[in-house]
Design an enzyme around this catalytic site. Structure first.
Site, PDB file in Angstrom:
ATOM      1  N   ASN A 118       0.879  -1.177   0.000  1.00 50.32           N
ATOM      2  CA  ASN A 118       0.000   0.000   0.000  1.00 50.32           C
ATOM      3  C   ASN A 118       0.909   1.218   0.000  1.00 50.32           C
ATOM      4  O   ASN A 118       2.121   1.106   0.169  1.00 50.32           O
ATOM      5  CB  ASN A 118      -0.977  -0.007   1.191  1.00 50.32           C
ATOM      6  CG  ASN A 118      -0.248  -0.005   2.508  1.00 50.32           C
ATOM      7  OD1 ASN A 118       0.526   0.911   2.797  1.00 50.32           O
ATOM      8  ND2 ASN A 118      -0.447  -1.049   3.287  1.00 50.32           N
TER       9      ASN A 118
ATOM     10  N   ASP B  14       1.827  -8.540   1.353  1.00 50.49           N
ATOM     11  CA  ASP B  14       2.628  -7.542   2.078  1.00 50.49           C
ATOM     12  C   ASP B  14       3.025  -8.092   3.453  1.00 50.49           C
ATOM     13  O   ASP B  14       4.193  -8.060   3.854  1.00 50.49           O
ATOM     14  CB  ASP B  14       1.775  -6.285   2.242  1.00 50.49           C
ATOM     15  CG  ASP B  14       2.589  -5.016   2.451  1.00 50.49           C
ATOM     16  OD1 ASP B  14       1.968  -3.960   2.620  1.00 50.49           O
ATOM     17  OD2 ASP B  14       3.827  -5.086   2.428  1.00 50.49           O
TER      18      ASP B  14
ATOM     19  N   GLY C 218      -6.849  -9.229  -3.864  1.00 48.64           N
ATOM     20  CA  GLY C 218      -7.223  -9.625  -2.490  1.00 48.64           C
ATOM     21  C   GLY C 218      -7.977  -8.506  -1.814  1.00 48.64           C
ATOM     22  O   GLY C 218      -9.118  -8.185  -2.176  1.00 48.64           O
TER      23      GLY C 218
HETATM   24  N1  APR Z   1       2.043 -15.580  -1.943  1.00 51.06           N
HETATM   25  C1  APR Z   1       1.391 -15.341  -3.119  1.00 51.06           C
HETATM   26  N2  APR Z   1       0.179 -14.760  -3.186  1.00 51.06           N
HETATM   27  C2  APR Z   1      -0.402 -14.404  -2.016  1.00 51.06           C
HETATM   28  C3  APR Z   1       0.211 -14.612  -0.754  1.00 51.06           C
HETATM   29  C4  APR Z   1       1.485 -15.232  -0.749  1.00 51.06           C
HETATM   30  N3  APR Z   1       2.153 -15.481   0.395  1.00 51.06           N
HETATM   31  N4  APR Z   1      -0.635 -14.137   0.214  1.00 51.06           N
HETATM   32  C5  APR Z   1      -1.724 -13.670  -0.421  1.00 51.06           C
HETATM   33  N5  APR Z   1      -1.610 -13.828  -1.753  1.00 51.06           N
HETATM   34  C6  APR Z   1      -2.539 -13.475  -2.835  1.00 51.06           C
HETATM   35  C7  APR Z   1      -3.972 -13.244  -2.454  1.00 51.06           C
HETATM   36  O1  APR Z   1      -4.666 -14.470  -2.395  1.00 51.06           O
HETATM   37  C8  APR Z   1      -4.439 -12.380  -3.629  1.00 51.06           C
HETATM   38  O2  APR Z   1      -4.764 -13.218  -4.718  1.00 51.06           O
HETATM   39  O3  APR Z   1      -2.101 -12.227  -3.362  1.00 51.06           O
HETATM   40  C9  APR Z   1      -3.197 -11.591  -4.025  1.00 51.06           C
HETATM   41  C10 APR Z   1      -3.211 -10.112  -3.624  1.00 51.06           C
HETATM   42  O4  APR Z   1      -3.871  -9.989  -2.384  1.00 51.06           O
HETATM   43  P1  APR Z   1      -3.403  -8.913  -1.264  1.00 51.06           P
HETATM   44  O5  APR Z   1      -2.148  -9.372  -0.659  1.00 51.06           O
HETATM   45  O6  APR Z   1      -4.600  -8.677  -0.406  1.00 51.06           O
HETATM   46  O7  APR Z   1      -3.050  -7.585  -2.093  1.00 51.06           O
HETATM   47  P2  APR Z   1      -4.002  -6.483  -2.740  1.00 51.06           P
HETATM   48  O8  APR Z   1      -5.331  -7.022  -3.113  1.00 51.06           O
HETATM   49  O9  APR Z   1      -3.155  -5.849  -3.792  1.00 51.06           O
HETATM   50  O10 APR Z   1      -4.242  -5.463  -1.541  1.00 51.06           O
HETATM   51  C11 APR Z   1      -3.157  -4.703  -1.080  1.00 51.06           C
HETATM   52  O11 APR Z   1      -3.542  -5.403   1.152  1.00 51.06           O
HETATM   53  O12 APR Z   1      -2.067  -6.517   2.471  1.00 51.06           O
HETATM   54  C12 APR Z   1      -2.577  -5.277   2.186  1.00 51.06           C
HETATM   55  O13 APR Z   1      -0.783  -3.786   2.694  1.00 51.06           O
HETATM   56  C13 APR Z   1      -1.525  -4.349   1.642  1.00 51.06           C
HETATM   57  O14 APR Z   1      -2.959  -2.459   1.823  1.00 51.06           O
HETATM   58  C14 APR Z   1      -2.391  -3.371   0.902  1.00 51.06           C
HETATM   59  C15 APR Z   1      -3.482  -4.254   0.321  1.00 51.06           C
END
Ligand code: APR
Length: 168
Positions: A23, A33, A123
């Site tokens: 983010n 993240d 996500g």
């Molecule tokens: N490895 C690969 N993919 C992952 C992992 C992992 N360890 N953990 C989660 N994912 C996948 C989720 O299932 C989703 O398909 O990564 C994708 C992106 O999800 P998020 O991590 O929620 O990212 P995003 O939707 O871009 O949202 C970003 O979420 O975690 C917070 O700090 C981050 O505020 C920011 C927001």
């Protein structure tokens, strides 16, 4: 450039650079993240804090990318990028495309030859994974880059199927 799909955890990928779905604060969160900071250790957050203090006082804008150390991860670098939150009233596709283009541009600056991407914005940011997969694969395919391997690392079967449908 080769596009590879992997079902798994992005923090375990043996690549030069891992892309973080961050983010704009660059100070961590959940999902990818959270996993990257948890597994990569405090050096990543320290480097992010330095970036906030030096170049990104107001945070990293959506669609931009910046690199730090990967700390204890197998990769050498983490490329942090800020995906757009999905909107039903505004088409933010170009911002999601920019995340991929800018991450590859940063990878080229680093000399990275292999880069792992998560399914950015699908996500917490609620982007429909099928549409995100289309944007991600089309953008990577069209990119002018020296990166030789782009690895999409999908955490669940639905995301994997969505990317497989695009990557052919
Ligand atoms: N490895 C690969 N993919 C992952 C992992 C992992 N360890 N953990 C989660 N994912 C996948 C989720 O299932 C989703 O398909 O990564 C994708 C992106 O999800 P998020 O991590 O929620 O990212 P995003 O939707 O871009 O949202 C970003 O979420 O975690 C917070 O700090 C981050 O505020 C920011 C927001």
């Amino acid at each position: 450039m080769e596009i590879v799909l992997v079902r798994g955890d992005i923090t375990e990928q043996q690549v030069d650079a891992v892309v973080n779905a961050a983010n704009s604060s660059l100070l961590g969160g959940g999902g990818v993240d959270g996993a990257i900071h948890r597994k990569g250790g405090p050096d990543i957050l320290a480097a992010c804090r330095d970036l906030r203090a030096s170049h990104y006082g107001k945070g990293l804008p959506t669609g931009r990318a910046v690199a730090t150390t990967a700390g204890r991860l197998p990769a050498r670098w983490v490329i942090h990028t800020v995906g757009p939150v999905h909107s039903t009233t505004e088409d933010r596709s170009e911002l999601l495309a920019s995340c991929h283009r800018e991450s590859l541009r940063v990878a080229d600056e680093l000399g990275a030859r292999s880069v792992a991407f998560p399914a950015i914005s699908t996500g917490v940011y609620r982007w429909p994974v099928e549409d995100a997969a289309r944007i991600a694969v089309e953008t990577v395919r069209a990119a002018e880059t020296s990166v030789e391997e782009v690895r999409f690392v999908l955490f669940d079967e639905r995301a994997y199927e969505a990317f497989a449908a695009q990557a052919g």
